[in-house]
Design a protein around this motif. Structure first.
Motif, PDB file in Angstrom:
ATOM      1  N   UNK A  34      12.680 -31.657  66.737  1.00  0.00           N
ATOM      2  CA  UNK A  34      13.385 -32.041  65.521  1.00  0.00           C
ATOM      3  C   UNK A  34      14.428 -33.119  65.789  1.00  0.00           C
ATOM      4  N   UNK A  35      15.026 -33.118  66.976  1.00  0.00           N
ATOM      5  CA  UNK A  35      16.020 -34.149  67.290  1.00  0.00           C
ATOM      6  C   UNK A  35      15.384 -35.533  67.279  1.00  0.00           C
ATOM      7  N   UNK A  36      14.158 -35.621  67.813  1.00  0.00           N
ATOM      8  CA  UNK A  36      13.466 -36.917  67.813  1.00  0.00           C
ATOM      9  C   UNK A  36      13.161 -37.373  66.392  1.00  0.00           C
ATOM     10  N   UNK A  37      12.787 -36.406  65.534  1.00  0.00           N
ATOM     11  CA  UNK A  37      12.480 -36.776  64.140  1.00  0.00           C
ATOM     12  C   UNK A  37      13.724 -37.312  63.444  1.00  0.00           C
ATOM     13  N   UNK A  38      14.863 -36.655  63.682  1.00  0.00           N
ATOM     14  CA  UNK A  38      16.108 -37.126  63.063  1.00  0.00           C
ATOM     15  C   UNK A  38      16.460 -38.505  63.603  1.00  0.00           C
ATOM     16  N   UNK A  39      16.277 -38.676  64.913  1.00  0.00           N
ATOM     17  CA  UNK A  39      16.602 -39.976  65.501  1.00  0.00           C
ATOM     18  C   UNK A  39      15.781 -41.090  64.864  1.00  0.00           C
ATOM     19  N   UNK A  40      14.531 -40.760  64.552  1.00  0.00           N
ATOM     20  CA  UNK A  40      13.652 -41.766  63.972  1.00  0.00           C
ATOM     21  C   UNK A  40      14.019 -42.043  62.507  1.00  0.00           C
ATOM     22  N   UNK A  41      14.300 -40.962  61.764  1.00  0.00           N
ATOM     23  CA  UNK A  41      14.507 -41.108  60.317  1.00  0.00           C
ATOM     24  C   UNK A  41      15.955 -41.450  59.966  1.00  0.00           C
ATOM     25  N   UNK A  42      16.911 -40.813  60.644  1.00  0.00           N
ATOM     26  CA  UNK A  42      18.328 -40.962  60.274  1.00  0.00           C
ATOM     27  C   UNK A  42      19.185 -40.983  61.530  1.00  0.00           C
ATOM     28  N   UNK A  43      19.048 -41.992  62.369  1.00  0.00           N
ATOM     29  CA  UNK A  43      19.737 -41.974  63.670  1.00  0.00           C
ATOM     30  C   UNK A  43      21.246 -41.796  63.549  1.00  0.00           C
ATOM     31  N   UNK A  44      21.837 -42.258  62.434  1.00  0.00           N
ATOM     32  CA  UNK A  44      23.295 -42.165  62.291  1.00  0.00           C
ATOM     33  C   UNK A  44      23.771 -40.716  62.251  1.00  0.00           C
ATOM     34  N   UNK A  45      22.860 -39.786  61.915  1.00  0.00           N
ATOM     35  CA  UNK A  45      23.266 -38.376  61.850  1.00  0.00           C
ATOM     36  C   UNK A  45      23.550 -37.800  63.236  1.00  0.00           C
ATOM     37  N   UNK A  46      23.091 -38.489  64.281  1.00  0.00           N
ATOM     38  CA  UNK A  46      23.259 -37.960  65.641  1.00  0.00           C
ATOM     39  C   UNK A  46      24.493 -38.530  66.335  1.00  0.00           C
ATOM     40  N   UNK A  47      25.276 -39.331  65.620  1.00  0.00           N
ATOM     41  CA  UNK A  47      26.467 -39.927  66.239  1.00  0.00           C
ATOM     42  C   UNK A  47      27.504 -38.853  66.539  1.00  0.00           C
ATOM     43  N   UNK A  48      28.171 -38.981  67.690  1.00  0.00           N
ATOM     44  CA  UNK A  48      29.205 -38.012  68.050  1.00  0.00           C
ATOM     45  C   UNK A  48      29.826 -38.399  69.372  1.00  0.00           C
ATOM     46  N   UNK A  49      31.020 -37.842  69.655  1.00  0.00           N
ATOM     47  CA  UNK A  49      31.704 -38.163  70.911  1.00  0.00           C
ATOM     48  C   UNK A  49      31.288 -37.234  72.038  1.00  0.00           C
ATOM     49  N   UNK A  50      30.899 -36.032  71.682  1.00  0.00           N
ATOM     50  CA  UNK A  50      30.437 -35.073  72.687  1.00  0.00           C
ATOM     51  C   UNK A  50      29.569 -34.049  71.967  1.00  0.00           C
ATOM     52  N   UNK A  51      28.780 -33.310  72.747  1.00  0.00           N
ATOM     53  CA  UNK A  51      27.887 -32.330  72.125  1.00  0.00           C
ATOM     54  C   UNK A  51      27.901 -31.030  72.921  1.00  0.00           C
ATOM     55  N   UNK A  52      27.802 -29.933  72.178  1.00  0.00           N
ATOM     56  CA  UNK A  52      27.631 -28.627  72.816  1.00  0.00           C
ATOM     57  C   UNK A  52      26.315 -28.052  72.315  1.00  0.00           C
ATOM     58  N   UNK A  53      25.438 -27.699  73.242  1.00  0.00           N
ATOM     59  CA  UNK A  53      24.188 -27.014  72.899  1.00  0.00           C
ATOM     60  C   UNK A  53      24.427 -25.530  73.103  1.00  0.00           C
ATOM     61  N   UNK A  54      24.201 -24.743  72.060  1.00  0.00           N
ATOM     62  CA  UNK A  54      24.495 -23.309  72.164  1.00  0.00           C
ATOM     63  C   UNK A  54      23.326 -22.545  72.792  1.00  0.00           C
ATOM     64  N   UNK A  55      22.718 -23.139  73.803  1.00  0.00           N
ATOM     65  CA  UNK A  55      21.644 -22.480  74.561  1.00  0.00           C
ATOM     66  C   UNK A  55      22.214 -21.270  75.300  1.00  0.00           C
ATOM     67  N   UNK A  56      21.396 -20.276  75.596  1.00  0.00           N
ATOM     68  CA  UNK A  56      21.912 -19.091  76.288  1.00  0.00           C
ATOM     69  C   UNK A  56      22.449 -19.431  77.678  1.00  0.00           C
TER      70      UNK A  56
END
Lengths: 357, 357
Positions: B130-152
């Motif tokens: 899904x991240x790739x799909x968002x990057x393709x369709x709406x890349x601006x939605x992925x902008x950020x200074x840092x990211x936390x993945x709530x993986x276990x």
């Protein structure tokens, strides 16, 4: 000596397609050639034809050949070029069948009784073998004092045959994520020890009846793996072992086990998948000794497996002797030399008409 | 601290099936929960939901979690036993999603802008992400200074991630009949040298940002063989390599090649089948350093691969931090502790409301 053009006769057989399980036409052809021969009694079991003389001689020799071939490889039509015939089955073994058919048709007063067998399905799993079908339906047709299989041997005696078995070695381990492999045990890694030992194997070369056999141990299949990110818990290597007739199948299997034993752990397994027993050279049998004397080249051991084993393991000494180079059998450039067909014909004709009393 | 029963909320998500490629229902549910939240702007790309605050803060943090699970393993229904929730996805990663959903629903005035991403298809081939799909369709939605993945991560910081690649090593040989193996070269036997070297591999353990990574090299698949009586001319072993983020994919591939090089001949091949790049720990980024300070246990390196790599390789420092033991993910006994969900919630809530300025 025959006046028949045996190379042309062989070409005729090559031009009748007979890939395994499709031997009806070629068997019909052979049957039509032999039906009117007064000194033969014909019996047919499916697509295996047995043609016997019944002169009441002291001894009976079996001359046998399979009529089937492996699938074609752009070589399904016969082509004669000088004294060479090219085409599927030319070596394995329609040239041998040509010789047997010629002998059956022309040798009217052999000094031994003869059982000619033209059988189906040798090139596929042994359960389909025409010899097995005859044994089941008419076992008395297989009686004989000795047997010659006209398999391709370049017109030399290739005595007995080595046994062949397949052994599966299963290595075990414990699954884990590949990012934390120390939580598991990799079964594929554990194959290394088995493959090392098989690759470094030094084979025996026992000499029996003057024939040097040469054993072999070869990995023929390997498989293992669960998923691209999983430490695999199982890997299997299948090993093909060829063993000389001075060992039984049980002894040979124990030998294979001993070769890999040091690489195995308590949860690994060594299993016999299938085996075809070897056959001793048996060249001291009078009929076979007579044949040996009629061939210039000294006898050699048969390293591959043939239906010599079928007869030997039912108490009938047997050998391989036929035209055609076994190294070109099953290949696109399969071919046979006229001279080899004629030499095999001459030796067997001599055995039937002037020796073997 | 929240008064919401986060374990019960997580059970609610577990009871909405969402095996990869079937995330419509769970995404609809999350969207319905957030649609009326006044401080969020919602965007949906297929079954990935992006919910953003737009307060015009100096910094923006991305909090992301995938909504899909691997297939069920007799654990498709949630079951709460005391303070433990059992069920598919409880650890990986509906407990993390529960935390993100709770924060999105309740943190009305964060000191940093927040982009919550609930995305589809993480557990399958990366092309479906899904991240790739968002990057393709709406890349601006992925902008950020840092990211936390709530993986276990068992509620610890697991920093960066190791890269993962699969390398195919193809050994060649020459076919021959197994009764005459000296006429050929056995490709499966030649695997022994490769497997020996991989099995004996001593992995690096580089320390980056205080986190000890630990590389790995594991054969994950092996295949070879032509027929039961043929010396095989080809055998392929696939090797999975995990590499620390101080190496590029190119460097890691050259390293794998060097490990097996001595076992190879001129006709053998080493090929990169696929690779997922590593991500550096990046714990010196102010937002991530703030988070580290809020977690009692010291940060560790992430040995597996996660979408931290997706963000890191697009210039956004990222880390893993979520409830649930990664060792029970994808297993029949997957479960999560209430305390871990609450600790992750508290740390992230603190980051958004009292730090991160």
């Amino acid at each position: 000596m025959t006046t028949t053009d045996l190379l042309a006769r062989c070409a005729q057989l090559v031009d009748i397609p007979s890939v395994s399980h499709d031997e009806a036409a070629i068997t019909d052809f052979i049957e039509s050639e032999l039906r009117a021969v007064p000194w033969l009694t014909l019996d047919r079991v499916d697509h295996t034809l047995v043609a016997r003389t019944t002169f009441g001689r002291d001894r009976r020799i079996i001359l046998a050949g399979h009529t089937d071939t492996v699938p074609a490889n752009n070589n399904d039509r016969a082509r004669i070029d000088g004294d060479v015939l090219w085409g599927l089955g030319s070596a394995d073994m329609k040239s041998g069948v040509t010789v047997l058919l010629e002998l059956a048709r022309t040798v009217d007063a052999p000094l031994v009784d003869v059982t000619y067998i033209f059988y189906e399905c040798e090139e596929v799993a042994s359960q389909h073998s025409g010899l097995l079908k005859v044994e089941k339906a008419r076992p008395e047709l297989l009686a004989g004092d000795a047997a010659v299989l006209a398999e391709p041997t370049s017109a030399r005696i290739e005595a007995g045959c080595q046994g062949a078995m397949r052994v599966a070695v299963t290595m075990t381990g414990e699954r884990a994520h590949t990012a934390r492999p120390w939580m598991g045990t990799n079964a594929i890694h554990r194959l290394a020890g088995v493959l090392e030992r098989v690759a470094a194997y030094k084979e025996r070369r026992p000499v029996l009846n003057g024939c040097e056999f040469r054993e072999a141990l070869q990995a023929v299949h390997v498989e293992g793996g669960v998923a691209g990110n999983v430490v695999p818990d199982r890997a299997v290597v299948t090993i093909n072992h060829r063993y000389a007739p001075d060992r039984t199948t049980d002894e040979a299997f124990e030998h294979v086990r001993s070769v890999v034993a040091d690489a195995l752990g308590p949860n690994d397994a060594v299993e016999l998948r299938d085996a075809a027993a070897p056959a001793p050279p048996a060249l001291d049998h009078p009929l076979l000794a007579d044949l040996v004397a009629r061939v210039d080249a000294p006898p050699m051991a048969k390293l591959g497996w043939t239906d010599v084993s079928f007869f030997a393991n039912r108490g009938t000494p047997a050998t391989n002797f036929g035209p055609g180079d076994p190294n070109v059998a099953h290949s696109a450039n399969e071919h046979v030399q006229r001279q080899e067909i004629e030499r095999v014909h001459a030796a067997l004709e001599g055995l039937l008409t002037t020796g073997a009393a």
